[in-house]
Design a protein around this motif. Sequence first.
Motif, mmCIF file in Angstrom:
data_model
loop_
_atom_site.group_PDB
_atom_site.id
_atom_site.type_symbol
_atom_site.label_atom_id
_atom_site.label_comp_id
_atom_site.label_asym_id
_atom_site.label_seq_id
_atom_site.Cartn_x
_atom_site.Cartn_y
_atom_site.Cartn_z
ATOM 1 N N UNK A 61 -23.398 -20.074 -10.285
ATOM 2 C CA UNK A 61 -24.180 -18.750 -10.380
ATOM 3 C C UNK A 61 -23.065 -17.806 -9.594
ATOM 4 N N UNK A 62 -23.323 -16.663 -9.994
ATOM 5 C CA UNK A 62 -23.014 -15.447 -8.859
ATOM 6 C C UNK A 62 -23.733 -15.706 -7.847
ATOM 7 N N UNK A 63 -22.823 -15.766 -6.749
ATOM 8 C CA UNK A 63 -23.483 -15.459 -5.299
ATOM 9 C C UNK A 63 -22.804 -14.422 -4.454
ATOM 10 N N UNK A 64 -21.364 -14.814 -4.158
ATOM 11 C CA UNK A 64 -20.940 -13.758 -3.422
ATOM 12 C C UNK A 64 -19.580 -13.376 -4.160
ATOM 13 N N UNK A 65 -19.367 -13.971 -5.261
ATOM 14 C CA UNK A 65 -18.372 -13.621 -6.263
ATOM 15 C C UNK A 65 -18.443 -14.312 -7.522
ATOM 16 N N UNK A 66 -17.323 -13.950 -8.360
ATOM 17 C CA UNK A 66 -17.290 -14.770 -9.711
ATOM 18 C C UNK A 66 -16.916 -16.136 -9.962
ATOM 19 N N UNK A 67 -16.103 -16.478 -8.849
ATOM 20 C CA UNK A 67 -15.287 -17.733 -9.168
ATOM 21 C C UNK A 67 -16.208 -19.151 -9.623
ATOM 22 N N UNK A 68 -17.338 -19.355 -9.001
ATOM 23 C CA UNK A 68 -18.154 -20.264 -9.278
ATOM 24 C C UNK A 68 -18.837 -20.217 -10.805
ATOM 25 N N UNK A 69 -19.170 -19.017 -11.002
ATOM 26 C CA UNK A 69 -19.683 -18.796 -12.431
ATOM 27 C C UNK A 69 -18.585 -19.060 -13.354
ATOM 28 N N UNK A 70 -17.577 -18.497 -13.377
ATOM 29 C CA UNK A 70 -16.455 -18.452 -14.350
ATOM 30 C C UNK A 70 -15.813 -19.837 -14.333
#
Length: 311
Positions: free
Chosen positions: A216-225
């Motif tokens: 999910x989006x937490x502190x940035x988009x890397x995990x989500x993307x």
Amino acid sequence: MASKTLASIILLLSLFTFSSSHPDNGGIAVYWGQDGREGDLTTTCDSGNYAIVLLAFLHKFGAGRTPEWNFAGHCDNGAMKKCTELESEIKHCQDNGIKVLLSIGGSPDYSNYSLSSAEDAKNVANYLYTNFLSGQFGPLGSVKLDGIDFDIEVTENHWDDLARELDYFRQTTGRYFYLAAAPQCPTNPIYYLGKAIATKLFDYIFVQCYNNPGCSYVSGTNALLNSWDTWVGLVASNNSLFVGLPASTSAGNGFIPAEVMNGEVLPYAKTASNYEGVMLWNRYHDVLNGYSDQILPNVIKSNLLIRLNVG
């Protein structure tokens, strides 16, 4: 002059062929029915913001249970009662080109559902088709909903059987309806819906990119993307993928500010050939936050208008 016209026609046809598996231009799906303050269905559909409305939820069924639904005060809830006052509103939405699906399942904190066997799945499929998809008089009146959404959060047993049984109805009755699944974003494993999604029978996949910090989006988009890339490669090429989000900070962990969604997430997500749009949880939080208003222009697949000059 002729060669220029021919080149324009070839370009137009090639673009049409590229998008033929997903003929519409994308849109927003929203869950409706979990807060009486969200407004009625007519107002929801007349907002012009949504392509799909998901009626939430049929929350009790299977294993011999008498089916029950809960639409948060919009109509009579519970077993053997009716929500026929929704019939005209559902038909109004459909008449305006908005698909209306029934969502089954929901949070186990408020629900009681499971399937005990393949035969049980057949019985539930028959109940769903007869009461919500066939046009016969049922709990919502004489409606033909556009499909069934699997928002399953308990056990993975026999949901694949239910998908196959529902697919049997749409293949044999002459009326196609949509199957949707709303899995949580983790993929190793896919919680609850892994076997069902593996059937490749679902038209829409609403990936819940929230309440799971690893994707999910937490502190940035890397995990989500990164998670989005996995889903793009995981599901069947004819599945339409939606980025599922909470519509406000109070709707779930992983809310993405509109400027981040418009500037980073949507431009990236739309590069996938099976991208179809955004799913929002839920209509009430969207009303409070105006989130769909802020992202809608960027949700659609393309703003490009092709003008064919034959002069």
